[in-house]
Design a protein around this motif. Structure first.
Motif, PDB file in Angstrom:
ATOM      1  N   SER A 311       7.577  -1.443 -33.541  1.00 44.12           N
ATOM      2  CA  SER A 311       8.108  -0.443 -34.451  1.00 44.12           C
ATOM      3  C   SER A 311       7.416   0.881 -34.136  1.00 44.12           C
ATOM      4  O   SER A 311       6.836   1.056 -33.067  1.00 44.12           O
ATOM      5  CB  SER A 311       7.877  -0.868 -35.910  1.00 44.12           C
ATOM      6  OG  SER A 311       8.483   0.045 -36.791  1.00 44.12           O
ATOM      7  N   SER A 312       7.479   1.810 -35.081  1.00 43.28           N
ATOM      8  CA  SER A 312       6.836   3.114 -34.914  1.00 43.28           C
ATOM      9  C   SER A 312       6.580   3.692 -36.296  1.00 43.28           C
ATOM     10  O   SER A 312       7.127   3.212 -37.303  1.00 43.28           O
ATOM     11  CB  SER A 312       7.721   4.063 -34.113  1.00 43.28           C
ATOM     12  OG  SER A 312       8.915   4.360 -34.839  1.00 43.28           O
ATOM     13  N   LEU A 313       5.760   4.727 -36.340  1.00 46.75           N
ATOM     14  CA  LEU A 313       5.471   5.358 -37.625  1.00 46.75           C
ATOM     15  C   LEU A 313       6.740   5.954 -38.226  1.00 46.75           C
ATOM     16  O   LEU A 313       6.972   5.866 -39.438  1.00 46.75           O
ATOM     17  CB  LEU A 313       4.407   6.444 -37.437  1.00 46.75           C
ATOM     18  CG  LEU A 313       3.971   7.178 -38.708  1.00 46.75           C
ATOM     19  CD1 LEU A 313       3.404   6.211 -39.724  1.00 46.75           C
ATOM     20  CD2 LEU A 313       2.946   8.269 -38.363  1.00 46.75           C
ATOM     21  N   LYS A 314       7.592   6.546 -37.392  1.00 42.03           N
ATOM     22  CA  LYS A 314       8.847   7.115 -37.878  1.00 42.03           C
ATOM     23  C   LYS A 314       9.752   6.029 -38.462  1.00 42.03           C
ATOM     24  O   LYS A 314      10.345   6.216 -39.525  1.00 42.03           O
ATOM     25  CB  LYS A 314       9.566   7.838 -36.735  1.00 42.03           C
ATOM     26  CG  LYS A 314      10.880   8.475 -37.144  1.00 42.03           C
ATOM     27  CD  LYS A 314      11.537   9.198 -35.981  1.00 42.03           C
ATOM     28  CE  LYS A 314      12.870   9.817 -36.399  1.00 42.03           C
ATOM     29  NZ  LYS A 314      13.533  10.515 -35.269  1.00 42.03           N
ATOM     30  N   ALA A 315       9.842   4.886 -37.760  1.00 42.35           N
ATOM     31  CA  ALA A 315      10.671   3.788 -38.260  1.00 42.35           C
ATOM     32  C   ALA A 315      10.140   3.268 -39.585  1.00 42.35           C
ATOM     33  O   ALA A 315      10.917   2.942 -40.492  1.00 42.35           O
ATOM     34  CB  ALA A 315      10.714   2.657 -37.223  1.00 42.35           C
ATOM     35  N   TYR A 316       8.806   3.202 -39.717  1.00 40.97           N
ATOM     36  CA  TYR A 316       8.216   2.750 -40.982  1.00 40.97           C
ATOM     37  C   TYR A 316       8.561   3.713 -42.121  1.00 40.97           C
ATOM     38  O   TYR A 316       8.971   3.293 -43.205  1.00 40.97           O
ATOM     39  CB  TYR A 316       6.702   2.628 -40.842  1.00 40.97           C
ATOM     40  CG  TYR A 316       5.984   2.681 -42.167  1.00 40.97           C
ATOM     41  CD1 TYR A 316       6.125   1.653 -43.103  1.00 40.97           C
ATOM     42  CD2 TYR A 316       5.188   3.780 -42.508  1.00 40.97           C
ATOM     43  CE1 TYR A 316       5.497   1.712 -44.336  1.00 40.97           C
ATOM     44  CE2 TYR A 316       4.552   3.844 -43.733  1.00 40.97           C
ATOM     45  CZ  TYR A 316       4.704   2.810 -44.651  1.00 40.97           C
ATOM     46  OH  TYR A 316       4.085   2.874 -45.866  1.00 40.97           O
ATOM     47  N   LEU A 317       8.413   4.999 -41.877  1.00 44.62           N
ATOM     48  CA  LEU A 317       8.683   5.981 -42.929  1.00 44.62           C
ATOM     49  C   LEU A 317      10.147   5.962 -43.364  1.00 44.62           C
ATOM     50  O   LEU A 317      10.463   6.265 -44.523  1.00 44.62           O
ATOM     51  CB  LEU A 317       8.293   7.378 -42.452  1.00 44.62           C
ATOM     52  CG  LEU A 317       6.792   7.609 -42.198  1.00 44.62           C
ATOM     53  CD1 LEU A 317       6.568   8.989 -41.595  1.00 44.62           C
ATOM     54  CD2 LEU A 317       5.997   7.454 -43.491  1.00 44.62           C
ATOM     55  N   ASN A 318      11.044   5.597 -42.459  1.00 45.73           N
ATOM     56  CA  ASN A 318      12.478   5.571 -42.777  1.00 45.73           C
ATOM     57  C   ASN A 318      12.950   4.220 -43.320  1.00 45.73           C
ATOM     58  O   ASN A 318      14.118   4.079 -43.688  1.00 45.73           O
ATOM     59  CB  ASN A 318      13.290   5.916 -41.531  1.00 45.73           C
ATOM     60  CG  ASN A 318      13.130   7.372 -41.118  1.00 45.73           C
ATOM     61  OD1 ASN A 318      12.925   8.240 -41.965  1.00 45.73           O
ATOM     62  ND2 ASN A 318      13.207   7.637 -39.817  1.00 45.73           N
ATOM     63  N   ASP A 319      12.075   3.224 -43.353  1.00 49.20           N
ATOM     64  CA  ASP A 319      12.453   1.878 -43.782  1.00 49.20           C
ATOM     65  C   ASP A 319      12.234   1.745 -45.289  1.00 49.20           C
ATOM     66  O   ASP A 319      11.123   1.474 -45.756  1.00 49.20           O
ATOM     67  CB  ASP A 319      11.616   0.841 -43.028  1.00 49.20           C
ATOM     68  CG  ASP A 319      11.976  -0.589 -43.443  1.00 49.20           C
ATOM     69  OD1 ASP A 319      13.018  -0.774 -44.112  1.00 49.20           O
ATOM     70  OD2 ASP A 319      11.219  -1.514 -43.084  1.00 49.20           O
ATOM     71  N   TRP A 320      13.318   1.914 -46.058  1.00 47.10           N
ATOM     72  CA  TRP A 320      13.223   1.827 -47.517  1.00 47.10           C
ATOM     73  C   TRP A 320      13.716   0.496 -48.057  1.00 47.10           C
ATOM     74  O   TRP A 320      13.626   0.250 -49.261  1.00 47.10           O
ATOM     75  CB  TRP A 320      14.011   2.980 -48.154  1.00 47.10           C
ATOM     76  CG  TRP A 320      13.304   4.282 -47.991  1.00 47.10           C
ATOM     77  CD1 TRP A 320      13.447   5.182 -46.975  1.00 47.10           C
ATOM     78  CD2 TRP A 320      12.291   4.820 -48.846  1.00 47.10           C
ATOM     79  NE1 TRP A 320      12.599   6.249 -47.139  1.00 47.10           N
ATOM     80  CE2 TRP A 320      11.879   6.061 -48.282  1.00 47.10           C
ATOM     81  CE3 TRP A 320      11.706   4.385 -50.034  1.00 47.10           C
ATOM     82  CZ2 TRP A 320      10.902   6.856 -48.886  1.00 47.10           C
ATOM     83  CZ3 TRP A 320      10.727   5.183 -50.618  1.00 47.10           C
ATOM     84  CH2 TRP A 320      10.344   6.394 -50.054  1.00 47.10           C
ATOM     85  N   ASN A 321      14.249  -0.365 -47.201  1.00 44.69           N
ATOM     86  CA  ASN A 321      14.735  -1.664 -47.667  1.00 44.69           C
ATOM     87  C   ASN A 321      13.552  -2.543 -48.090  1.00 44.69           C
ATOM     88  O   ASN A 321      12.733  -2.938 -47.266  1.00 44.69           O
ATOM     89  CB  ASN A 321      15.522  -2.376 -46.559  1.00 44.69           C
ATOM     90  CG  ASN A 321      16.884  -1.765 -46.353  1.00 44.69           C
ATOM     91  OD1 ASN A 321      17.480  -1.255 -47.301  1.00 44.69           O
ATOM     92  ND2 ASN A 321      17.374  -1.784 -45.125  1.00 44.69           N
ATOM     93  N   GLY A 322      13.462  -2.832 -49.357  1.00 46.90           N
ATOM     94  CA  GLY A 322      12.385  -3.680 -49.865  1.00 46.90           C
ATOM     95  C   GLY A 322      11.081  -2.968 -50.131  1.00 46.90           C
ATOM     96  O   GLY A 322      10.102  -3.595 -50.525  1.00 46.90           O
ATOM     97  N   ARG A 323      11.041  -1.647 -49.965  1.00 43.15           N
ATOM     98  CA  ARG A 323       9.779  -0.917 -50.170  1.00 43.15           C
ATOM     99  C   ARG A 323       9.283  -1.048 -51.604  1.00 43.15           C
ATOM    100  O   ARG A 323       8.075  -1.169 -51.845  1.00 43.15           O
ATOM    101  CB  ARG A 323       9.972   0.549 -49.789  1.00 43.15           C
ATOM    102  CG  ARG A 323       8.775   1.446 -50.118  1.00 43.15           C
ATOM    103  CD  ARG A 323       8.791   2.701 -49.264  1.00 43.15           C
ATOM    104  NE  ARG A 323       8.431   2.383 -47.888  1.00 43.15           N
ATOM    105  CZ  ARG A 323       8.688   3.196 -46.851  1.00 43.15           C
ATOM    106  NH1 ARG A 323       9.340   4.333 -47.054  1.00 43.15           N
ATOM    107  NH2 ARG A 323       8.313   2.858 -45.640  1.00 43.15           N
ATOM    108  N   GLY A 324      10.188  -1.029 -52.543  1.00 37.58           N
ATOM    109  CA  GLY A 324       9.784  -1.156 -53.948  1.00 37.58           C
ATOM    110  C   GLY A 324       9.056  -2.463 -54.218  1.00 37.58           C
ATOM    111  O   GLY A 324       8.058  -2.498 -54.951  1.00 37.58           O
ATOM    112  N   TRP A 325       9.542  -3.571 -53.621  1.00 40.50           N
ATOM    113  CA  TRP A 325       8.883  -4.868 -53.806  1.00 40.50           C
ATOM    114  C   TRP A 325       7.493  -4.868 -53.176  1.00 40.50           C
ATOM    115  O   TRP A 325       6.547  -5.432 -53.735  1.00 40.50           O
ATOM    116  CB  TRP A 325       9.723  -5.986 -53.203  1.00 40.50           C
ATOM    117  CG  TRP A 325      10.995  -6.264 -53.926  1.00 40.50           C
ATOM    118  CD1 TRP A 325      12.270  -6.076 -53.471  1.00 40.50           C
ATOM    119  CD2 TRP A 325      11.140  -6.764 -55.264  1.00 40.50           C
ATOM    120  NE1 TRP A 325      13.189  -6.427 -54.422  1.00 40.50           N
ATOM    121  CE2 TRP A 325      12.528  -6.859 -55.536  1.00 40.50           C
ATOM    122  CE3 TRP A 325      10.234  -7.136 -56.255  1.00 40.50           C
ATOM    123  CZ2 TRP A 325      13.018  -7.325 -56.744  1.00 40.50           C
ATOM    124  CZ3 TRP A 325      10.722  -7.597 -57.472  1.00 40.50           C
ATOM    125  CH2 TRP A 325      12.101  -7.680 -57.711  1.00 40.50           C
TER     126      TRP A 325
END
Length: 406
Positions: A311-325
Motif C-alpha cells: 500500500s502507500s500513505l496516500k492509499a491509507y489516507l484515502n481508505d475510508w471503508n471501515g475507518r469508523g470501526w
C-alpha cells in the motif's frame, strides 16, 4: 485526582475493562475479513488508542487538588521521574508489538484461539511477576490455582485449533471432490469471487443470508479466503500459533512494566520524587505504544509481511471503508487498558490480570459474527467447551484473590 481505592471499585473496573478489551479485537477481525488492509486498520486504531489515554489523563488525572505526594497529571510531566517513565514506555512497546502480532494471528488461527492462548500465556507469566512485584498482596493459595487454570486453557486452545483445522480441511476436500466446476485442492482456484463491497449490509458476516454460503461450510471458507486481506490457504498452522505465542510473551511483560512504573519497587527514583500516578504512567505508556505502531505500520505499507498487499500513505489516507470501526476499536482498547490499570493499582496487578478473560467475550463475537466452529466435529465442540470452562474458572479465581494496596 480521582483514585480507585476500594476492592469493589477495583472489581467493577476489571469487569468493564473485560467487556471493552474483549470487543475491540472482534472489530479489527471484522475489517480484515472484509478485505481492509491490516496496516490501514492498525494506523487508525493506534490514533484513538492514544486519544483515550489523553482523555483519561486530562479528566481523572486532573480532578481535585494536586499535592506533593499525589501531584496531578500536568504537574508530573515536568518532574524528574524518567526511570519510571522508561518502564511505562517499555510496557507500551511490548503491548504494541503484541497487539500488532495478534492482528495477523487472527487470520491464521481465528479470533477465539488467538485470544485464549495469548491471554493465558499473559496470565501464567505476567501474573506471577506481578504477584512478587506487589509484595504478595494477593492471596497465593487462591491466585496460583487460577494461574494453573489458565495454563490448562493454553493446552486446550491449541487442541481446539488443531481439531477445527482438521474439520475445515475435511470440508474443503469433500467440496473439491463433489464440485462439478473444477475447484482445485486448494479450494479457491476456480470458485466464483464474491461480489463484495466493504460496509455493505449483506457482507460475508451475514453467513445465513439468502444466496450466501452458510457459516461453517466449505463454500463459506472459500468466500472468506477470496475477500479477506491476509490469505491463509496453503500456509502451515505453525505460523499462526508461533505468532500467537510471540504475542503472548509480549503481553505478559506490559503489566509488570507498568507496575514498576507506578510503584517503583526497584527504587529507581530520586529521594523525594513522587511515584507516577496511574494516569501519568498510562499517558507515557500509550504514547510509546503509538510511536512503535506508527513506525512499524508505515513501514509495512511499503514492505508488508505475510504476503499482505502493498500500500502507500496516500492509499491509507484515502481508505475510508471501515475507518469508523477501526477508530472505535482504538477507543475501546484504550479505555479498557486504562480501567485495567486503575483496578490493578487498587487491588493488585496480579488480580487485575483477570481481564485477560477477554477471550470469553471474543469467542462470543467470533461465533456470532464470524461463524467460528459452526458445523465442526463433536471433538472440537468438546474441546471448546472445556477451554471456556477452564477460562471462566480461572477468571473467577483470580478476582477472588484481590487484595488491597496500602
Amino acid at each position: 485526582m480521582y483514585m480507585v481505592e476500594s476492592k469493589g471499585g477495583a472489581i467493577a473496573c476489571m469487569l468493564l475493562s473485560l467487556l471493552l478489551l474483549g470487543t475491540w479485537p472482534a472489530l479489527l477481525t471484522l475489517l480484515e475479513r472484509r478485505g481492509r488492509l491490516p496496516q490501514h486498520t492498525y494506523l487508525d486504531y493506534t490514533i484513538t488508542n492514544l486519544l483515550a489515554a489523553v482523555i483519561i489523563a486530562l479528566t481523572f488525572g486532573q480532578f481535585g487538588p494536586s499535592t506533593p505526594e499525589m501531584p496531578d497529571f500536568l504537574t508530573q510531566l515536568s518532574q524528574d521521574n524518567w526511570p519510571s517513565v522508561l518502564f511505562a514506555m517499555a510496557g507500551g512497546m511490548v503491548l504494541s508489538l503484541g497487539n500488532l502480532s495478534t492482528q495477523y494471528a487472527w487470520a491464521f488461527v481465528g479470533l477465539s484461539v488467538t485470544e485464549v492462548v495469548s491471554a493465558s500465556i499473559t496470565v501464567v507469566i505476567g501474573t506471577t511477576l506481578n504477584y512478587y512485584l506487589d509484595d504478595k498482596i494477593n492471596k497465593a493459595e487462591i491466585l496460583f490455582p487460577g494461574v494453573g487454570c489458565f495454563l490448562i486453557a493454553v493446552c486446550l486452545g491449541s487442541a481446539v485449533h488443531s481439531s477445527n483445522n482438521a474439520d475445515n480441511k475435511t470440508k474443503l476436500d469433500d467440496y473439491s471432490n463433489d464440485c462439478k466446476d473444477g475447484v482445485g485442492a486448494n479450494g479457491i482456484s476456480s470458485f466464483k469471487q464474491t461480489n463484495f463491497k466493504a460496509g455493505s449490509t449483506n457482507d460475508l458476516e451475514d453467513g445465513g443470508s439468502s444466496g450466501k454460503a452458510k457459516f461453517g461450510t466449505a463454500a463459506f471458507l472459500i468466500e472468506l479466503e477470496n475477500t479477506r486481506s491476509i490469505k491463509v490457504f496453503g500456509k502451515g498452522t505453525f505460523i499462526g500459533l508461533a505468532i500467537t505465542f510471540f504475542a503472548g510473551i509480549c503481553f505478559s511483560m506490559f503489566s509488570p512494566a507498568f507496575n514498576l512504573a507506578t510503584n517503583d519497587q526497584w527504587h529507581t527514583l530520586k529521594a523525594g520524587v513522587p511515584h507516577l500516578t496511574v494516569y501519568t504512567a498510562f499517558f507515557y505508556f500509550s504514547s510509546f505504544c503509538f510511536v512503535i505502531a506508527m513506525v512499524l505500520n508505515l513501514t509495512f505499507l511499503y514492505y508488508p509481511i505475510l504476503n499482505a498487499p502493498k500500500s502507500s500513505l496516500k492509499a491509507y489516507l484515502n481508505d475510508w471503508n471501515g475507518r469508523g470501526w477501526a477508530l472505535l476499536a482504538g477507543l475501546l482498547c484504550g479505555f479498557g487498558n486504562g480501567l485495567q490499570f486503575m483496578g490493578g493499582q487498587a487491588a493488585g496487578y496480579a488480580a487485575a490480570d483477570a481481564v485477560q478473560a477477554l477471550p470469553l467475550v471474543s469467542t462470543f463475537w467470533g461465533v456470532i459474527l464470524f461463524g467460528e466452529y459452526r458445523r465442526s466435529s463433536r471433538k472440537t465442540y468438546t474441546l471448546l467447551a472445556g477451554m471456556l470452562f477452564m477460562f471462566t474458572a480461572a477468571v473467577a479465581i483470580l478476582m477472588a484473590s484481590s487484595g488491597h494496596r496500602k
